[in-house]
Design a protein around this motif. Structure first.
Motif, short mmCIF file in Angstrom:
data_model
loop_
_atom_site.label_atom_id
_atom_site.label_comp_id
_atom_site.label_asym_id
_atom_site.label_seq_id
_atom_site.Cartn_x
_atom_site.Cartn_y
_atom_site.Cartn_z
N VAL A 97 47.06 42.31 31.18
CA VAL A 97 48.51 42.42 31.01
C VAL A 97 49.11 43.27 32.12
CG1 VAL A 97 50.33 43.32 29.51
CG2 VAL A 97 48.42 42.06 28.52
N SER A 98 48.43 44.37 32.47
CA SER A 98 48.93 45.24 33.53
C SER A 98 48.99 44.53 34.87
CB SER A 98 48.05 46.49 33.67
OG SER A 98 48.19 47.31 32.53
N GLU A 99 47.99 43.72 35.17
CA GLU A 99 47.97 42.98 36.43
C GLU A 99 49.10 41.96 36.47
OE1 GLU A 99 43.15 43.22 37.36
OE2 GLU A 99 43.97 41.56 36.18
N ALA A 100 49.35 41.31 35.34
CA ALA A 100 50.46 40.35 35.28
C ALA A 100 51.80 41.05 35.44
CB ALA A 100 50.41 39.59 33.95
N VAL A 101 51.93 42.21 34.82
CA VAL A 101 53.18 42.98 34.94
C VAL A 101 53.43 43.35 36.40
CG1 VAL A 101 54.25 45.20 34.40
CG2 VAL A 101 53.21 43.85 32.58
N LYS A 102 52.38 43.78 37.09
CA LYS A 102 52.51 44.16 38.50
C LYS A 102 53.04 43.00 39.33
CE LYS A 102 48.76 47.55 38.46
NZ LYS A 102 47.38 47.84 38.94
N LYS A 103 52.54 41.79 39.05
CA LYS A 103 52.96 40.62 39.82
C LYS A 103 54.40 40.22 39.52
CE LYS A 103 48.44 38.45 40.55
NZ LYS A 103 48.56 38.40 42.02
#
Length: 265
Positions: free
Chosen positions: A154-160
């Protein structure tokens, strides 16, 4: 006979005392062993297995991965395997999480989670680029700018998906009962999230919605509850005033024009 009886009693008491001591020592030994097992800090066999996996990776993997990266990946996997809501964060990730809970950031405006290895939309936030673009609760985000989201945290998706306001981003969505993937183009904006909303449904019944947990969510929840109490009191006063006015008008009408009945509901 008296001496024999006395010796017999002493022997019985002594045997009983030794039996009691033996039983006590046995129980204490069992308890100590149990405590030792319960308080064992590290599972040695599991750590040995983990060390063997680490050794195999270092010896046979085609790339030379830094140790810090390998151990961070292990910690992420250990925490994320607990449940869909748990995630290991480094200092940078924690700083980004604090930014998101401040209530203002550059992004698209939706709450997301993870399911079946893909990023899932929990709910679009009201009056944001995501809501205006037609993103719906339950949508799966399968691509972000043509990059698959499978396996992303989820954090990686948020960053993108976050970024400078005014910049463009394209999402590919998978929606239940849709014949084909849905492609939406969005423009990032400053997202100001109001985490608590309230509405008075009727006298003595209110609705409070918490859309996101932020630094001021608890205080805002208390403020919303107090506001509902004030609103219902004001509505009660207005209702009483209207009822009194209506009764007076009804009484006047009866005097001027006699009617069979005059009921207030």
């Amino acid at each position: 006979m008296s001496t024999k009886s006395t010796l017999k009693k002493v022997a019985i008491y002594t045997l009983g005392a030794f039996s009691g001591i033996a039983l006590s020592l046995s129980v204490q030994s069992f308890a100590a062993e149990k405590d030792k097992k319960d308080n064992e800090v590290l599972p040695v066999q599991t750590i040995r297995t983990m060390a063997e996996v680490y050794g195999q990776i270092k010896a046979n993997y085609y790339q030379d991965k830094p140790d810090a990266e390998l151990f961070e990946g292990a910690m992420k996997g250990m925490v994320s395997d607990l449940d869909p809501h748990s995630e290991y964060m480094d200092k940078k990730g924690y700083a980004e999480m604090k930014e998101s809970t401040s209530g203002e950031f550059g992004g698209l405006g939706m709450e997301i989670g993870q399911e079946d290895g893909f990023v899932k939309v929990v709910a679009p936030i009201e009056d944001t680029p995501a809501e205006r673009a037609g993103v719906k609760s339950g949508d799966f985000i399968v691509k972000i700018d043509n990059t698959s989201t499978r396996g992303l945290t989820v954090s990686e998706a948020v960053k993108k998906m976050r970024g400078k306001p005014g910049t463009k981003i394209t999402l590919t969505l998978s929606r239940k009962n849709a014949d084909k993937p849905i492609v939406v183009n969005l423009t990032r904006a400053i997202i100001k999230v109001k985490s608590v909303r309230h509405h008075l449904l009727e006298k003595d019944y209110g609705y409070i919605r918490v859309s996101q947990f932020q630094e001021r969510t608890v205080a805002a929840l208390n403020e919303a509850a107090q506001a509902l109490v004030k609103e219902t009191k004001a509505r009660s006063k207005a209702s009483s005033s209207t009822c009194a006015t209506t009764r007076a008008a009804c009484s006047t009408a009866q005097s001027a024009y006699p009617q069979p009945s005059c009921n207030l509901t």
